[in-house]
Design a protein around this motif. Structure first.
Motif, PDB file in Angstrom:
ATOM      1  N   ARG A 123     -12.832  -0.732 -19.366  1.00  0.00           N
ATOM      2  CA  ARG A 123     -13.065  -2.048 -19.915  1.00  0.00           C
ATOM      3  C   ARG A 123     -14.082  -2.811 -19.040  1.00  0.00           C
ATOM      4  O   ARG A 123     -13.892  -2.956 -17.819  1.00  0.00           O
ATOM      5  CB  ARG A 123     -11.752  -2.820 -20.003  1.00  0.00           C
ATOM      6  CG  ARG A 123     -11.861  -4.119 -20.781  1.00  0.00           C
ATOM      7  CD  ARG A 123     -10.484  -4.712 -21.079  1.00  0.00           C
ATOM      8  NE  ARG A 123      -9.656  -4.787 -19.897  1.00  0.00           N
ATOM      9  CZ  ARG A 123      -8.565  -4.052 -19.696  1.00  0.00           C
ATOM     10  NH1 ARG A 123      -8.201  -3.162 -20.612  1.00  0.00           N
ATOM     11  NH2 ARG A 123      -7.862  -4.196 -18.600  1.00  0.00           N
ATOM     12  N   GLY A 124     -15.166  -3.266 -19.655  1.00  0.00           N
ATOM     13  CA  GLY A 124     -16.202  -3.995 -18.938  1.00  0.00           C
ATOM     14  C   GLY A 124     -17.176  -3.127 -18.174  1.00  0.00           C
ATOM     15  O   GLY A 124     -18.010  -3.647 -17.423  1.00  0.00           O
ATOM     16  N   ILE A 125     -17.106  -1.805 -18.352  1.00  0.00           N
ATOM     17  CA  ILE A 125     -17.985  -0.865 -17.647  1.00  0.00           C
ATOM     18  C   ILE A 125     -18.965  -0.262 -18.651  1.00  0.00           C
ATOM     19  O   ILE A 125     -18.566   0.198 -19.728  1.00  0.00           O
ATOM     20  CB  ILE A 125     -17.173   0.238 -16.948  1.00  0.00           C
ATOM     21  CG1 ILE A 125     -16.252  -0.374 -15.875  1.00  0.00           C
ATOM     22  CG2 ILE A 125     -18.089   1.267 -16.302  1.00  0.00           C
ATOM     23  CD1 ILE A 125     -15.350   0.625 -15.205  1.00  0.00           C
ATOM     24  N   ASP A 126     -20.212  -0.231 -18.277  1.00  0.00           N
ATOM     25  CA  ASP A 126     -21.256   0.372 -19.115  1.00  0.00           C
ATOM     26  C   ASP A 126     -21.103   1.877 -19.081  1.00  0.00           C
ATOM     27  O   ASP A 126     -21.278   2.511 -18.027  1.00  0.00           O
ATOM     28  CB  ASP A 126     -22.636  -0.051 -18.624  1.00  0.00           C
ATOM     29  CG  ASP A 126     -23.755   0.468 -19.525  1.00  0.00           C
ATOM     30  OD1 ASP A 126     -23.426   1.041 -20.602  1.00  0.00           O
ATOM     31  OD2 ASP A 126     -24.928   0.316 -19.148  1.00  0.00           O
ATOM     32  N   SER A 127     -20.731   2.489 -20.221  1.00  0.00           N
ATOM     33  CA  SER A 127     -20.502   3.927 -20.261  1.00  0.00           C
ATOM     34  C   SER A 127     -21.758   4.737 -19.966  1.00  0.00           C
ATOM     35  O   SER A 127     -21.672   5.877 -19.519  1.00  0.00           O
ATOM     36  CB  SER A 127     -19.940   4.325 -21.634  1.00  0.00           C
ATOM     37  OG  SER A 127     -20.849   3.967 -22.671  1.00  0.00           O
ATOM     38  N   SER A 128     -22.926   4.129 -20.203  1.00  0.00           N
ATOM     39  CA  SER A 128     -24.170   4.869 -19.925  1.00  0.00           C
ATOM     40  C   SER A 128     -24.440   4.995 -18.427  1.00  0.00           C
ATOM     41  O   SER A 128     -25.271   5.801 -18.009  1.00  0.00           O
ATOM     42  CB  SER A 128     -25.354   4.175 -20.607  1.00  0.00           C
ATOM     43  OG  SER A 128     -25.529   2.860 -20.090  1.00  0.00           O
ATOM     44  N   SER A 129     -23.730   4.207 -17.617  1.00  0.00           N
ATOM     45  CA  SER A 129     -23.950   4.261 -16.169  1.00  0.00           C
ATOM     46  C   SER A 129     -23.037   5.248 -15.469  1.00  0.00           C
ATOM     47  O   SER A 129     -23.108   5.392 -14.239  1.00  0.00           O
ATOM     48  CB  SER A 129     -23.749   2.861 -15.573  1.00  0.00           C
ATOM     49  OG  SER A 129     -22.388   2.466 -15.679  1.00  0.00           O
ATOM     50  N   ILE A 130     -22.151   5.904 -16.223  1.00  0.00           N
ATOM     51  CA  ILE A 130     -21.178   6.825 -15.598  1.00  0.00           C
ATOM     52  C   ILE A 130     -21.935   8.024 -15.028  1.00  0.00           C
ATOM     53  O   ILE A 130     -22.644   8.739 -15.758  1.00  0.00           O
ATOM     54  CB  ILE A 130     -20.130   7.279 -16.630  1.00  0.00           C
ATOM     55  CG1 ILE A 130     -19.344   6.068 -17.145  1.00  0.00           C
ATOM     56  CG2 ILE A 130     -19.183   8.289 -16.008  1.00  0.00           C
ATOM     57  CD1 ILE A 130     -18.344   6.402 -18.221  1.00  0.00           C
ATOM     58  N   PRO A 131     -21.777   8.307 -13.736  1.00  0.00           N
ATOM     59  CA  PRO A 131     -22.486   9.436 -13.126  1.00  0.00           C
ATOM     60  C   PRO A 131     -21.806  10.755 -13.461  1.00  0.00           C
ATOM     61  O   PRO A 131     -20.669  10.784 -13.948  1.00  0.00           O
ATOM     62  CB  PRO A 131     -22.417   9.111 -11.636  1.00  0.00           C
ATOM     63  CG  PRO A 131     -21.205   8.271 -11.493  1.00  0.00           C
ATOM     64  CD  PRO A 131     -21.059   7.496 -12.757  1.00  0.00           C
ATOM     65  N   PRO A 132     -22.463  11.880 -13.157  1.00  0.00           N
ATOM     66  CA  PRO A 132     -21.877  13.183 -13.460  1.00  0.00           C
ATOM     67  C   PRO A 132     -20.804  13.571 -12.447  1.00  0.00           C
ATOM     68  O   PRO A 132     -20.759  13.084 -11.318  1.00  0.00           O
ATOM     69  CB  PRO A 132     -23.078  14.126 -13.386  1.00  0.00           C
ATOM     70  CG  PRO A 132     -24.009  13.460 -12.433  1.00  0.00           C
ATOM     71  CD  PRO A 132     -23.831  11.990 -12.658  1.00  0.00           C
ATOM     72  N   LEU A 133     -19.952  14.473 -12.892  1.00  0.00           N
ATOM     73  CA  LEU A 133     -18.939  15.109 -12.039  1.00  0.00           C
ATOM     74  C   LEU A 133     -19.283  16.582 -11.907  1.00  0.00           C
ATOM     75  O   LEU A 133     -19.914  17.177 -12.796  1.00  0.00           O
ATOM     76  CB  LEU A 133     -17.543  14.930 -12.646  1.00  0.00           C
ATOM     77  CG  LEU A 133     -17.022  13.492 -12.714  1.00  0.00           C
ATOM     78  CD1 LEU A 133     -15.815  13.410 -13.644  1.00  0.00           C
ATOM     79  CD2 LEU A 133     -16.671  12.993 -11.328  1.00  0.00           C
ATOM     80  N   LEU A 134     -18.875  17.207 -10.804  1.00  0.00           N
ATOM     81  CA  LEU A 134     -19.308  18.573 -10.499  1.00  0.00           C
ATOM     82  C   LEU A 134     -18.307  19.641 -10.918  1.00  0.00           C
ATOM     83  O   LEU A 134     -18.677  20.805 -11.040  1.00  0.00           O
ATOM     84  CB  LEU A 134     -19.594  18.697  -8.997  1.00  0.00           C
ATOM     85  CG  LEU A 134     -20.640  17.724  -8.445  1.00  0.00           C
ATOM     86  CD1 LEU A 134     -20.837  17.977  -6.958  1.00  0.00           C
ATOM     87  CD2 LEU A 134     -21.957  17.867  -9.204  1.00  0.00           C
ATOM     88  N   ALA A 135     -17.023  19.292 -11.120  1.00  0.00           N
ATOM     89  CA  ALA A 135     -16.012  20.288 -11.498  1.00  0.00           C
ATOM     90  C   ALA A 135     -14.763  19.553 -11.969  1.00  0.00           C
ATOM     91  O   ALA A 135     -14.614  18.341 -11.754  1.00  0.00           O
ATOM     92  CB  ALA A 135     -15.692  21.207 -10.323  1.00  0.00           C
ATOM     93  N   TYR A 136     -13.854  20.310 -12.558  1.00  0.00           N
ATOM     94  CA  TYR A 136     -12.580  19.735 -12.993  1.00  0.00           C
ATOM     95  C   TYR A 136     -11.556  20.853 -13.156  1.00  0.00           C
ATOM     96  O   TYR A 136     -11.905  22.038 -13.253  1.00  0.00           O
ATOM     97  CB  TYR A 136     -12.735  18.951 -14.299  1.00  0.00           C
ATOM     98  CG  TYR A 136     -13.147  19.788 -15.495  1.00  0.00           C
ATOM     99  CD1 TYR A 136     -12.189  20.328 -16.361  1.00  0.00           C
ATOM    100  CD2 TYR A 136     -14.492  20.028 -15.769  1.00  0.00           C
ATOM    101  CE1 TYR A 136     -12.554  21.075 -17.461  1.00  0.00           C
ATOM    102  CE2 TYR A 136     -14.872  20.779 -16.864  1.00  0.00           C
ATOM    103  CZ  TYR A 136     -13.908  21.308 -17.708  1.00  0.00           C
ATOM    104  OH  TYR A 136     -14.278  22.057 -18.794  1.00  0.00           O
TER     105      TYR A 136
END
Length: 945
Positions: free
Chosen positions: A605-618
C-alpha cells in the motif's frame, strides 16, 4: 423367574390366534401329523417370545466380597500408608472361608492391585499411580465394576478425602443405587505442622502503560513462622523481602507499574523456615499491557539484521533471538503480537516448541510469518512439521512439479545404542520416522531405499519406485535396533553397490551414525571421493557430539556433501527431509526475477510497484487453495502469500530479507515500509469491546468469568465472541459460556495439566479477520500439594449416601451386610438354544410326509407277533421240561419185574406217511427216549444169553 421386558409376553396373543386360524385353514395333512406340526410350532415360537422377554432367575447371595480402595496420592504420609497396610492385614484375618477380598490403589487414576479372591496374604502395594492428583470417583466406579457374582458387596475407602478430580459423592450415589455400601477409614487426622502454601497470586488481567496496579499474593501457614518472598516478572526479580507469616491466611500486596507493553508473567515464591514441602510454595499470574505491537524475530545468529532494523525504523518494537530464544512456554509467546521465522532451520528447535507456536497462532491470534532462505520452508526441514500446517503455502511440491528423477539410499545406524529411549520413544523409531518423512516428500517417480547397519547390513526397504508409498513405509517401520556399532566402510561399500548402476539422474546417500560409535573407518575417505567422482552425492548425519564426530564431518567433506550434527534423534525428520529436498534440486529456484504484484496487497500500500527491485532466488512452494497470493515469481510460484489460520493471519515470503537473495531489496527505499506494512497486517489486533476476564482453578476444572461491556461501557446482552483455551501441551478447546447476570458470562474447561492455560476472547473483525484479547491461568503445582488436612465431611457424605459407616476397627469390615442382595442369571440363551433345536424338527414335520399311523400299526402288529412267538417258545420249553421230569420219575421208581409194554416194530408195509401211534406219554420226546433205552437193555441181555 422374572422378565426384564414383560411387554414382549403380549406377543402370545397374536401368536396363539395366528396358529389357531392357520390350523383351521391347513388342508391335505393327516390329523395326527397336523396336530404334531402345530404343537412344535407353538413351542418354538413360545421359546422365542420368552427369550425376547428377558427371563432371569434370582437366588440370594452367599458370602461377602470386600474391596479396599487405597489412597496412594502425595497427600498421604508414610505413617498413614503404614496404618493402611496394617488395617488391611488385620481385616484379612477376620474373613470367613467363603468371603472374597480385592484391593484397588488410586491417585490420578485407579489401578487394580489385587483381583477379588479368597487370598489372605498382604504385601506392599505395587501399583504405580500418578500421585499428583486424587480421583475418588473413578476408583469407586472401578470397584463397583470389579465385584464377582453371587456375593454380598462392600467397599472400604481408605483415604484422607482430598478429592482433586471427579465427583466422589455422585459416584457414591450410583453405588448406593446398585446396593453397594461404602465404608470409610479416615486418614490424615493428625495435622501437619510447619506447612506453608502459596494459595493464589492475583492481579488485573489487563493494564495500560504507566498505569499502577497491585499484585496480591495469598499465603497459608499452619503455624506462625518467618520466610522470604521473592516476586519476579518474566524471570527478573522485582521484589525480595523478609516476611512474617501468622497462622492461617496471609495477604501480601505489591504495587507495580509497567512501561513495557505485552503479556507479562508474575511469579511469587516463598521460602519459609521449617517448611517441609516446598513444592507448593509458588504462585503465578498474568497481566496484559496494551501498547505498541511487539514482534519476535527468530533467526540463525540472533544478531539484528536488515529486517529488524527496518521494523524498528517504522516504530515497531522488535526482539531478535537466535535458536536459544525459541519460546518453550505458552505464556512467553503471549508477549508478542507476531512471530517471524527469518531463515531459521527446523532442526534448531524441538517439535514441542513448534507445536506451541502453532497453538499460539491458532488459539491466541498471534500473527506468524516465515521468510525464505537456505534454512526456511522445504530446505529448512519444515516438511511434515507443525509449522508447515499454519503456512499459506504447501511444501509438498515434488508431487506437483517436474524434477530430475532421484534415488535416495538411507543407511542408518541400528546399533544397540539406537534402542535407547528419547522422551519415551526408542531412537530407532525416530530414525524410522525420519525415513518415512523422506518417502512422503519424494514423488511417485522417485526411488528410495532404507537399510540398517550393525553387525550385518541389509535393506528393510530395498530401493524401489514410490508408486505405493504406504507399502514402502510399512517396510521402513521394520527397522529395529541390533547389537554392536555401525561399520562405516562396509556401509559405504553396501551403498555403492546399490547406487552405482542406478538409472536416476540424481543419486544421493544419507549416512546416519552415532558420533561415539563408528567402527572400520579405514578406506572411508577414498570411498567418499569415489562417490563424488561418480556423481553420487552424500550427506552425513552425526547423532551426538562424540569422539568420532570429526571423522564423520571429514567424511562429508570428502564426499562434497552436507554434514549435520544433532544432539537429539527427534530432529532427524527435519534433517532428512531438508537434505533430500536440497540434494534432489527441488527446494530452491535460483535466478534473478522481478516480482509480479497483485492489486490490493496490504504490504504494498502506497508503494510504486514499478520500483520493486529484482530478487535473486526463492524457495519453491505451492499456494494453498484458500490463500491470498499478493506477489508471484516470474514462474508464477508464490512469493508473498497470506491466509487465516485459526484466530490469526499467517504470511509466507519465499525469498529472503537479507543481503543474499535480496541484495537490491535491502537498499530499496521502500524496504522498511514494505516490511512494516506486511508485519502490521498479520499482527494480533485487540478487541474493540471491553472484556474483563477472570480465571480460577476449581478442582480439576478451570473457570472463566467474563464481564463484557460494549464500546460505550454498557453490559452486552449476549456474548458475540468465541472463547478458547490453549493447554500447556499445545492442545486447545472451545469453552461454552452461560450468562449468569447482565453482561456476565461463565464457563468451565478441563485443567488437569501443570503449566499455563491461555484463555483467548476472539470477536469478528469487519474485514474478515479476528480481534483477540488473551489472559491466562497458571497451575504451578498440583492441587494435591495444597491439601494437607483431611476432608472428613466428604468422607462422611460418601458413607451416608451409600448407607455405610466410618470404620475404627478391622473386624468391622466383616460385619453382616444389611441387604446381601440376589444374584441374577439370564435365561434367554436357554430358550434361544431350545428354539434352535426345535427348528429343524418343525421343518421336518411339515415338509416330510411320514405315515406315522401306518408305521405305528405295523409296529404294534410286529410287537404282538414277537410277543406271541416268545410265549409259544416258553410254553414248548416248559412242556419238554415237564416230560423229562416225568420220565425221570418213572425210570427211578418203576418195578423191574413189571410187564413191559410190547415194542411195535415198523415194517415195510407200513406206509411212511402214516402217523405213528401215540404212546401213553403222548408221543413226547421223553417217552421215545425211554423206549429206546429199554430196547437197548433188552438187546444187551439177549447177547449175554
Amino acid at each position: 423367574m422374572r422378565f426384564v421386558y414383560p411387554a414382549y409376553l403380549l406377543l402370545f396373543i397374536p401368536l396363539v390366534l395366528g396358529l389357531f386360524l392357520s390350523f383351521r385353514h391347513v388342508r391335505g395333512m393327516m390329523k395326527f401329523r397336523k396336530r404334531l406340526a402345530f404343537a412344535l410350532r407353538l413351542v418354538l415360537l413360545s421359546c422365542i417370545v420368552l427369550a425376547l422377554a428377558g427371563p432371569e432367575a434370582k437366588r440370594p447371595n452367599r458370602g461377602l466380597c470386600t474391596i479396599f480402595i487405597v489412597d496412594r496420592s502425595d497427600s498421604i504420609s508414610e505413617a498413614d500408608y503404614a496404618f493402611t497396610q496394617d488395617f488391611i492385614k488385620q481385616s484379612l484375618t477376620k474373613q470367613d472361608e467363603d468371603n472374597m477380598v480385592g484391593i484397588i490403589a488410586f491417585g490420578r487414576e485407579p489401578m487394580v492391585e489385587r483381583l477379588a479372591g479368597k487370598w489372605r496374604d498382604m504385601g506392599p502395594i505395587q501399583s504405580l499411580v500418578n500421585a499428583a492428583a486424587s480421583d475418588l470417583s473413578a476408583s469407586i466406579r472401578l470397584a463397583c465394576a470389579s465385584f464377582p457374582e453371587g456375593k454380598a458387596r462392600r467397599i472400604v475407602l481408605i483415604s484422607d478425602g482430598n478429592e482433586t478430580m471427579g465427583d466422589a459423592a455422585g459416584a457414591a450415589s450410583a453405588a448406593a443405587a446398585d446396593g453397594i455400601a461404602i465404608d470409610h477409614v479416615l486418614l490424615g487426622t493428625k495435622p501437619r505442622e510447619g506447612e506453608v502454601t502459596v494459595l493464589d497470586t492475583t492481579m488485573p488481567t489487563e493494564a495500560r502503560v504507566d498505569q499502577p496496579f497491585d499484585v496480591r499474593v495469598v499465603v497459608d501457614a499452619t503455624k506462625a513462622t518467618m520466610g522470604t518472598l521473592v516476586l519476579d516478572r518474566d524471570g527478573q526479580i522485582v521484589s525480595k523481602q523478609r516476611i512474617r507469616l501468622s497462622e492461617g491466611r496471609n495477604a501480601l500486596v505489591f504495587h507495580q507499574t509497567l512501561t513495557d507493553p505485552g503479556f507479562h508473567r508474575y511469579r511469587a515464591s516463598v521460602l519459609a523456615d521449617g517448611d517441609r514441602d516446598n513444592r507448593n510454595n509458588v504462585g503465578m499470574g498474568f497481566v496484559s499491557v496494551h501498547g505498541r505491537p511487539k514482534i519476535l524475530v527468530l533467526q540463525k545468529d540472533g544478531q539484528e539484521g536488515p529486517l529488524a532494523k527496518a521494523l524498528r525504523s517504522q516504530g515497531i518494537l522488535v526482539e531478535t533471538y537466535g535458536p536459544g530464544g525459541v519460546p518453550a512456554r505458552p505464556e512467553t509467546l503471549q508477549k508478542y503480537d507476531a512471530v517471524i521465522f527469518n531463515d531459521i532451520n527446523a532442526a534448531m528447535m524441538t517439535p514441542f516448541q513448534m507445536k506451541l507456536v502453532k497453538s499460539a497462532v491458532r488459539d491466541s491470534g498471534i500473527g506468524f510469518a516465515m521468510i525464505g532462505g537456505e534454512d526456511s520452508f522445504l530446505p529448512g526441514g519444515y516438511y511434515g512439521s507443525p509449522i508447515a500446517d499454519i503456512l499459506p503455502v504447501d511444501l509438498n511440491i515434488r508431487q506437483r512439479k517436474t524434477f530430475p528423477s532421484t534415488t535416495i539410499c538411507v543407511v542408518c545406524d541400528t546399533s544397540g545404542s539406537m534402542g535407547m529411549p528419547e522422551d519415551g520413544i526408542p531412537k530407532v523409531r525416530l530414525v524410522a520416522k525420519a525415513a518415512e518423512q523422506t518417502v512422503l516428500l519424494m514423488s511417485p517417480l522417485d526411488r528410495v531405499g532404507v537399510a540398517g547397519s550393525t553387525d550385518a547390513i541389509e535393506f528393510v526397504a530395498p530401493i524401489q519406485k514410490l508408486t505405493d508409498k504406504q507399502a514402502v513405509i510399512s517396510q521402513v517401520r521394520k527397522l529395529q535396533a541390533g547389537g554392536g556399532g555401525i561399520y562405516c566402510r562396509p556401509s559405504l561399500e553396501f551403498a555403492w553397490e546399490a547406487l552405482k548402476n542406478d538409472p536416476s539422474k540424481v543419486r544421493h546417500l544419507i549416512l546416519m551414525a552415532d558420533g561415539s560409535d563408528c567402527d572400520e573407518q579405514d578406506g572411508c575417505y577414498e570411498l567418499a571421493d569415489k562417490f563424488y567422482k561418480n556423481k553420487v552425492t552424500m550427506s552425513v548425519v552425526s547423532i551426538g557430539k562424540g569422539p568420532h564426530t570429526p571423522f564423520l564431518q571429514q567424511l562429508a567433506k570428502y564426499g562434497r556433501g552436507r554434514f549435520y550434527l544433532t544432539e537429539r534423534a527427534s530432529q532427524l525428520p527435519a534433517i532428512f527431509t531438508q537434505d533430500a529436498a536440497v540434494m534432489s534440486r527441488s527446494a530452491i529456484q535460483e535466478g534473478a526475477f522481478i516480482p509480479k504484484v497483485s492489486i490490493g496487497e496490504d504490504a504494498l500500500r502506497g508503494i510504486d510497484s514499478s520500483s520493486i527491485p529484482p530478487l535473486l532466488a526463492y524457495c519453491l512452494t505451492d499456494s494453498r487453495a484458500m490463500a491470498q497470493v499478493g506477489m508471484r515469481t516470474n514462474k508464477d510460484d508464490p512469493l508473498l502469500a497470506t491466509w487465516q489460520y485459526g484466530l490469526a493471519t499467517t504470511m509466507a515470503f519465499t525469498s529472503d530479507a537479507q543481503a543474499r537473495w535480496a541484495q537490491k531489496w535491502v537498499s530499496w527505499n521502500s524496504f522498511s515500509q514494505f516490511w512494516a506494512q506486511a508485519v502490521r497486517s498479520i499482527a494480533r489486533r485487540a478487541t474493540k469491546n471491553d472484556y474483563e476476564v477472570n480465571t480460577v482453578q476449581e478442582g480439576s476444572k478451570g473457570t472463566v468469568e467474563i464481564k463484557a461491556l460494549d464500546a460505550n461501557g454498557n453490559p452486552m446482552p449476549q456474548l458475540n465472541a468465541e472463547i478458547s483455551v490453549s493447554a500447556p501441551s499445545g492442545d486447545s478447546a472451545k469453552v461454552a459460556m452461560v450468562q449468569t447476570a447482565p453482561g456476565v458470562f461463565k464457563g468451565q474447561f478441563d485443567a488437569n495439566e501443570l503449566g499455563s492455560y491461555i484463555v483467548s476472547v476472539a470477536e469478528d473483525d469487519p474485514y474478515g479477520g479476528k480481534r483477540v484479547s488473551a489472559t491466562g491461568l497458571s497451575i504451578p503445582y498440583p492441587l494435591e500439594y495444597r491439601m494437607f488436612k483431611a476432608n472428613a465431611p466428604l468422607m462422611d457424605k460418601i458413607s451416608k449416601v451409600s448407607d455405610g459407616v466410618e470404620l475404627t476397627r478391622p473386624e468391622q469390615t466383616v460385619r453382616p451386610v444389611k441387604n446381601p442382595g440376589h444374584s441374577v442369571q439370564e435365561l434367554w440363551y436357554f430358550f434361544v438354544l431350545l428354539a434352535a433345536l426345535l427348528l429343524p424338527i418343525d421343518v421336518g414335520a411339515r415338509r416330510i410326509a411320514i405315515p406315522i399311523v401306518e408305521a405305528w400299526r405295523k409296529a404294534v402288529e410286529w410287537f404282538k407277533e414277537r410277543k406271541k412267538q416268545a410265549s409259544e417258545t416258553v410254553s414248548v420249553q416248559a412242556s419238554n421240561v415237564e416230560r423229562l421230569q416225568k420220565a425221570k420219575r418213572i425210570t427211578t421208581y418203576s418195578d423191574p419185574a413189571a410187564p413191559q409194554a410190547p415194542i411195535i416194530k415198523e415194517t415195510q408195509d407200513t406206509p411212511k406217511s402214516a402217523p405213528r401211534t401215540p404212546t401213553s406219554s403222548g408221543g413226547s420226546a421223553a417217552s421215545r427216549l425211554l423206549e429206546a433205552k429199554k430196547k437197548k437193555q433188552q438187546d444187551d441181555e439177549g447177547q449175554n444169553k
